[in-house]
Write a protein that holds these residues in place. Structure first.
Motif, short mmCIF file in Angstrom:
data_model
loop_
_atom_site.label_atom_id
_atom_site.label_comp_id
_atom_site.label_asym_id
_atom_site.label_seq_id
_atom_site.Cartn_x
_atom_site.Cartn_y
_atom_site.Cartn_z
N LEU A 56 -26.98 2.62 8.73
CA LEU A 56 -28.28 2.81 8.10
C LEU A 56 -28.54 1.80 6.98
O LEU A 56 -29.69 1.48 6.70
CB LEU A 56 -28.39 4.23 7.52
N VAL A 57 -27.48 1.34 6.34
CA VAL A 57 -27.61 0.40 5.21
C VAL A 57 -26.71 -0.80 5.47
O VAL A 57 -25.55 -0.64 5.86
CB VAL A 57 -27.22 1.08 3.88
N CYS A 58 -27.26 -1.98 5.25
CA CYS A 58 -26.45 -3.20 5.33
C CYS A 58 -26.29 -3.75 3.92
O CYS A 58 -27.01 -3.36 3.00
CB CYS A 58 -27.10 -4.24 6.25
N HIS A 59 -25.33 -4.66 3.77
CA HIS A 59 -25.15 -5.35 2.50
C HIS A 59 -25.46 -6.82 2.72
O HIS A 59 -24.81 -7.49 3.52
CB HIS A 59 -23.73 -5.15 1.97
N LEU A 60 -26.47 -7.27 2.00
CA LEU A 60 -26.98 -8.64 2.14
C LEU A 60 -26.42 -9.49 1.02
O LEU A 60 -26.66 -9.22 -0.16
CB LEU A 60 -28.51 -8.61 2.09
N GLY A 61 -25.65 -10.51 1.38
CA GLY A 61 -25.07 -11.42 0.40
C GLY A 61 -25.91 -12.67 0.24
O GLY A 61 -26.18 -13.36 1.22
N VAL A 62 -26.36 -12.94 -1.01
CA VAL A 62 -27.18 -14.11 -1.30
C VAL A 62 -26.70 -14.76 -2.59
O VAL A 62 -25.91 -14.18 -3.34
CB VAL A 62 -28.68 -13.73 -1.43
N GLN A 63 -27.20 -15.96 -2.83
CA GLN A 63 -26.96 -16.66 -4.09
C GLN A 63 -28.24 -16.61 -4.92
O GLN A 63 -29.30 -16.99 -4.45
CB GLN A 63 -26.57 -18.12 -3.84
N ALA A 97 -28.01 -20.21 3.61
CA ALA A 97 -27.21 -19.26 4.39
C ALA A 97 -27.13 -17.94 3.66
O ALA A 97 -27.10 -17.88 2.43
CB ALA A 97 -25.81 -19.80 4.64
N VAL A 98 -27.09 -16.86 4.43
CA VAL A 98 -26.84 -15.52 3.90
C VAL A 98 -25.75 -14.89 4.74
O VAL A 98 -25.39 -15.38 5.82
CB VAL A 98 -28.11 -14.64 3.93
N CYS A 99 -25.22 -13.78 4.24
CA CYS A 99 -24.23 -13.02 4.98
C CYS A 99 -24.64 -11.56 4.95
O CYS A 99 -25.01 -11.04 3.88
CB CYS A 99 -22.85 -13.21 4.35
N VAL A 100 -24.61 -10.92 6.09
CA VAL A 100 -24.98 -9.51 6.19
C VAL A 100 -23.80 -8.74 6.76
O VAL A 100 -23.20 -9.17 7.75
CB VAL A 100 -26.21 -9.31 7.10
N ALA A 101 -23.45 -7.61 6.13
CA ALA A 101 -22.31 -6.82 6.59
C ALA A 101 -22.71 -5.36 6.74
O ALA A 101 -23.46 -4.82 5.93
CB ALA A 101 -21.15 -6.94 5.61
N ALA A 144 -19.21 -5.15 11.15
CA ALA A 144 -19.92 -6.33 11.67
C ALA A 144 -20.30 -7.23 10.51
O ALA A 144 -20.77 -6.74 9.47
CB ALA A 144 -21.16 -5.91 12.45
N VAL A 145 -20.09 -8.51 10.67
CA VAL A 145 -20.47 -9.50 9.66
C VAL A 145 -21.30 -10.58 10.34
O VAL A 145 -20.88 -11.15 11.35
CB VAL A 145 -19.23 -10.13 8.99
N ILE A 146 -22.47 -10.84 9.79
CA ILE A 146 -23.40 -11.80 10.38
C ILE A 146 -23.60 -12.96 9.43
O ILE A 146 -23.80 -12.77 8.22
CB ILE A 146 -24.77 -11.13 10.67
N HIS A 147 -23.52 -14.17 9.95
CA HIS A 147 -23.79 -15.38 9.18
C HIS A 147 -25.07 -16.01 9.74
O HIS A 147 -25.20 -16.20 10.95
CB HIS A 147 -22.65 -16.38 9.31
N ALA A 148 -26.00 -16.33 8.86
CA ALA A 148 -27.27 -16.87 9.36
C ALA A 148 -28.06 -17.45 8.20
O ALA A 148 -27.68 -17.32 7.03
CB ALA A 148 -28.09 -15.78 10.05
N ARG A 149 -29.16 -18.05 8.56
CA ARG A 149 -30.16 -18.43 7.57
C ARG A 149 -31.32 -17.45 7.71
O ARG A 149 -31.90 -17.33 8.79
CB ARG A 149 -30.65 -19.86 7.79
N ALA A 150 -31.62 -16.73 6.64
CA ALA A 150 -32.70 -15.76 6.70
C ALA A 150 -34.04 -16.47 6.78
O ALA A 150 -34.22 -17.56 6.24
CB ALA A 150 -32.66 -14.85 5.47
N ARG A 151 -34.97 -15.83 7.47
CA ARG A 151 -36.30 -16.40 7.65
C ARG A 151 -37.34 -15.42 7.11
O ARG A 151 -37.33 -14.22 7.44
CB ARG A 151 -36.55 -16.65 9.14
#
Length: 217
Positions: free
Chosen positions: A33-40, A78-82, A105-112
């Motif tokens: 239900l909740v993800c953790h979004l990693g950003v700078q 780049a961002v990381c979502v877990a 699950a860990v996702i690496h991507a560029r958010a749009r």
């Protein structure tokens, strides 16, 4: 379809627990239900819990246009979502081998940043259907003012890793033979409670079926 391994998404520690089927990724995201979004932000890492929804191989998250987190995420290279689901605590005969059964699950991507009105509308429906199934058809839709105050980002699921730990304790033979401590798994299960109506509902208002029918997760 299989997950595409990259330098960032290749699991090395505990590689035997890696899953390569894309269906496993989808299943974890659909169960969470909740993800953790990693950003700078200003050169410092921030990890932000946020609601989300999945549409095929795209993850959508939304928030206020006044919040820096989503705006910065859309501008970062780049961002990381877990997403992590805990299924139980593993008790071993030694403290060293205590563990956790989990699916992650860990996702690496560029958010749009989502700017197309049709995609924004679709993304909000996806997020709503994920968190509160049935509400998109039941409740009032966002108006223009509310849409203007809402920011949406899209994260492609093309580069991701999945790791699963299940089963019991992995103890040393001498600890098993000594039999001085209990070993096993304490499963973690959770379910929805009874709906709590808003105090300003009309008397006798019934809980709608889509709320009553959430069931056990």
């Amino acid at each position: 379809m299989t997950l595409s391994p990259t330098e960032r998404s290749t699991i090395r520690r505990g590689a035997a627990r890696a899953r390569t089927d894309r269906a496993d990724l989808h299943a974890i995201l659909d169960a969470g239900l909740v993800c953790h979004l990693g950003v700078q932000i200003d050169g410092s890492p921030r990890v932000l819990p946020t609601a989300y929804g999945r549409d095929g191989d795209t993850l959508y998250a939304h928030g206020s246009t006044g919040a820096r987190s989503l705006r910065e995420a859309a501008e970062e290279p780049a961002v990381c979502v877990a997403v992590t689901l805990v299924d139980g605590i593993v008790y071993a005969r030694s403290l060293f081998h205590h563990s956790v059964n989990y699916r992650s699950a860990v996702i690496h991507a560029r958010a749009r940043a989502v700017t197309d009105p049709d995609e924004t509308w679709r993304a909000l429906q996806v997020i709503t259907d994920h968190l509160a199934p049935g509400s998109w058809e039941h409740a009032r839709h966002p108006n223009r003012k509310e849409l203007a105050a809402t920011a949406v980002i899209a994260v492609d699921l093309g580069e991701a890793s999945v790791k699963v730990r299940d089963g019991g304790a992995v103890d040393e033979p001498e600890d098993v033979e000594a039999a001085t401590a209990w070993a096993g798994v304490l499963p973690l299960r959770w379910s929805w409670g009874e709906p709590e109506p808003a105090p300003d509902l009309p008397p006798g208002a019934e809980v709608p079926r889509h709320v009553r029918g959430r069931g056990v997760r």
